[in-house]
Design a protein around this motif. Structure first.
Motif, short mmCIF file in Angstrom:
data_model
loop_
_atom_site.label_atom_id
_atom_site.label_comp_id
_atom_site.label_asym_id
_atom_site.label_seq_id
_atom_site.Cartn_x
_atom_site.Cartn_y
_atom_site.Cartn_z
N ILE A 40 5.90 10.12 26.74
CA ILE A 40 5.27 10.78 27.87
C ILE A 40 5.07 12.25 27.50
O ILE A 40 5.95 13.09 27.66
CB ILE A 40 6.11 10.66 29.16
N THR A 41 3.91 12.53 26.91
CA THR A 41 3.49 13.90 26.65
C THR A 41 2.45 14.22 27.71
O THR A 41 1.38 13.62 27.74
CB THR A 41 2.90 14.03 25.23
N PHE A 42 2.78 15.13 28.61
CA PHE A 42 2.00 15.25 29.84
C PHE A 42 1.42 16.64 30.03
O PHE A 42 1.97 17.64 29.58
CB PHE A 42 2.86 14.89 31.06
N GLY A 43 0.26 16.67 30.69
CA GLY A 43 -0.39 17.93 31.02
C GLY A 43 -0.18 18.29 32.48
O GLY A 43 0.43 17.55 33.24
N PRO A 44 -0.74 19.44 32.90
CA PRO A 44 -0.53 19.91 34.27
C PRO A 44 -1.46 19.30 35.30
O PRO A 44 -1.21 19.42 36.50
CB PRO A 44 -0.79 21.42 34.15
N ALA A 45 -2.53 18.62 34.86
CA ALA A 45 -3.56 18.21 35.81
C ALA A 45 -3.39 16.78 36.33
O ALA A 45 -3.64 16.51 37.50
CB ALA A 45 -4.94 18.35 35.17
N GLU A 46 -2.99 15.86 35.46
CA GLU A 46 -2.89 14.46 35.87
C GLU A 46 -1.82 13.76 35.06
O GLU A 46 -1.45 14.22 33.97
CB GLU A 46 -4.23 13.75 35.70
N PRO A 47 -1.29 12.64 35.55
CA PRO A 47 -0.21 11.95 34.85
C PRO A 47 -0.67 11.41 33.49
O PRO A 47 -1.86 11.16 33.26
CB PRO A 47 0.14 10.79 35.79
N HIS A 48 0.30 11.25 32.61
CA HIS A 48 0.07 10.59 31.33
C HIS A 48 -0.53 9.21 31.56
O HIS A 48 -0.29 8.57 32.59
CB HIS A 48 1.41 10.49 30.59
N TRP A 49 -1.29 8.73 30.58
CA TRP A 49 -1.96 7.43 30.70
C TRP A 49 -0.98 6.32 31.06
O TRP A 49 -1.29 5.46 31.88
CB TRP A 49 -2.69 7.09 29.40
N PHE A 50 0.21 6.32 30.44
CA PHE A 50 1.21 5.28 30.75
C PHE A 50 1.52 5.28 32.24
O PHE A 50 1.59 4.23 32.88
CB PHE A 50 2.51 5.52 29.97
N LEU A 51 1.73 6.48 32.79
CA LEU A 51 2.07 6.58 34.21
C LEU A 51 0.88 6.23 35.09
O LEU A 51 1.05 5.64 36.16
CB LEU A 51 2.58 7.98 34.52
N GLN A 52 -0.32 6.57 34.66
CA GLN A 52 -1.51 6.18 35.43
C GLN A 52 -1.60 4.66 35.55
O GLN A 52 -1.90 4.14 36.63
CB GLN A 52 -2.77 6.73 34.76
N GLN A 53 -1.34 3.97 34.45
CA GLN A 53 -1.38 2.51 34.49
C GLN A 53 -0.29 1.95 35.41
O GLN A 53 -0.51 0.99 36.16
CB GLN A 53 -1.20 1.95 33.07
N GLN A 54 0.89 2.56 35.35
CA GLN A 54 1.98 2.13 36.22
C GLN A 54 1.63 2.36 37.69
O GLN A 54 1.88 1.50 38.54
CB GLN A 54 3.26 2.89 35.85
N ILE A 55 1.03 3.49 37.99
CA ILE A 55 0.65 3.82 39.37
C ILE A 55 -0.37 2.82 39.90
O ILE A 55 -0.29 2.37 41.05
CB ILE A 55 0.11 5.26 39.43
N GLU A 56 -1.34 2.43 39.07
CA GLU A 56 -2.34 1.45 39.50
C GLU A 56 -1.68 0.11 39.84
O GLU A 56 -2.04 -0.54 40.82
CB GLU A 56 -3.41 1.26 38.42
N LYS A 57 -0.70 -0.30 39.02
CA LYS A 57 0.00 -1.56 39.29
C LYS A 57 0.83 -1.46 40.58
O LYS A 57 0.92 -2.42 41.35
CB LYS A 57 0.92 -1.90 38.11
#
Length: 303
Positions: free
Chosen positions: A163-180
């Motif tokens: 999880i290498t993350f920026g200030p604007a939006e969640p990391h891709w892994f977390l985005q996928q988890q959020i969609e699920k």
């Protein structure tokens, strides 16, 4: 120095390239689309149009560089299930880069490849920079890159936090988890020690700059570094923040059920454990200063 960056418009590249330009390096970035090329140029860097399958293009740009930072990887193919194919592409481009650097005078050149801490076995000192995981296909890329060290090339493997993350939006892994989570209506998490090592992307970019600039004799060759600001954020703690932010109930599941809950990201969570970056921090004087993952999650607009 002249620095060539593959994946220059990606998450890490977009943080690294402007910092390199700001401290006086001459940067060239590899990018595919017109929008990506324009983005890299807006950072003040030169650009090369192409991708990691354009081996002649990559080799030519590498030959003109003092340091090549190889960030690009075919994640789309990997997450479609063609992990072996994505890793083969990675080895092909690493060979093209390394051959070009050696031909141009390898003793004065450096190659920095990206990898990750996912897959390091969750026991003992096997989670440190010194551990090798030969059971994962991407480590063939590391073996290949490291084979150029005896030819005089300075070779660094930088294992990024998953999880290498920026200030604007969640990391891709977390985005996928959020969609699920939105699809299922609840947040599943395991009662286990599984944890995400994490790092803000700005801190990761600072580590890359240190790896680029450190004199060759100050590190072993080849060498592995770990880009981890947090050695492990428990999945259960991430789930509780997501539950509150999304207004969804939590559900405890056996750890082996994570792939059923979250698909490919769930499979990655099975091998997500704490890892250490202590040696890297000591050797390079790297001290991450950004927000922690849980603090940053609270700031994202994910409802």
């Amino acid at each position: 120095m002249k620095v060539f960056v593959t994946g220059a418009s990606g998450l890490v590249g977009s943080a690294l390239v402007p910092k390199l330009v700001a401290v006086g390096h001459q940067v060239t970035g590899l990018a595919r689309s017109p929008s990506s090329l324009a983005k890299v140029e807006s950072f003040g860097a030169k650009t090369v149009s192409g991708d990691i399958t354009d081996l002649e293009t990559v080799a030519k740009a590498s030959k003109d560089a003092d340091v090549v930072v190889h960030l690009a990887f075919d994640h789309d193919a990997a997450f479609r299930g063609d992990w072996a194919g994505a890793c083969e592409k990675d080895r092909n481009v690493i060979a093209a880069i390394a051959d070009a650097l050696v031909a141009a005078g390898g003793e004065n050149k450096r190659l920095i490849i990206a990898s990750g801490t996912l897959g390091l076995p969750p026991n003992g000192d096997e989670k440190t920079e010194g551990h090798r995981s030969p059971h994962l296909p991407r480590y063939l890329s590391t073996d290949l890159a490291f084979s150029y060290a005896p030819k005089g090339l300075s070779v660094i493997q930088l294992r990024l936090a998953p999880i290498t993350f920026g200030p604007a939006e969640p990391h891709w892994f977390l985005q996928q988890q959020i969609e699920k989570i939105k699809e299922k209506g609840y947040v599943a998490y395991p009662e286990s020690d599984n944890a995400w090592p994490a790092c803000p992307v700005e801190d990761m970019a600072d580590l890359y700059i240190r790896a680029i600039e450190i004199p060759a004799g100050n590190l072993p060759n080849p060498v592995t570094l770990h880009g981890l600001a947090e050695e492990g954020v428990p999945l259960k703690d991430v789930a509780k923040v997501l539950s509150r932010k999304l207004g969804k109930e939590t559900k405890v599941v056996p750890v082996e059920k994570l792939p059923e809950e979250y698909g490919p990201v769930g499979r990655l969570q099975l091998i997500a454990f704490r890892a250490s970056a202590e040696w890297t921090k000591n050797q390079l004087g790297w001290s991450p200063k950004g927000k922690g993952l849980l603090e940053q999650l609270e700031l994202y607009n994910i409802a």
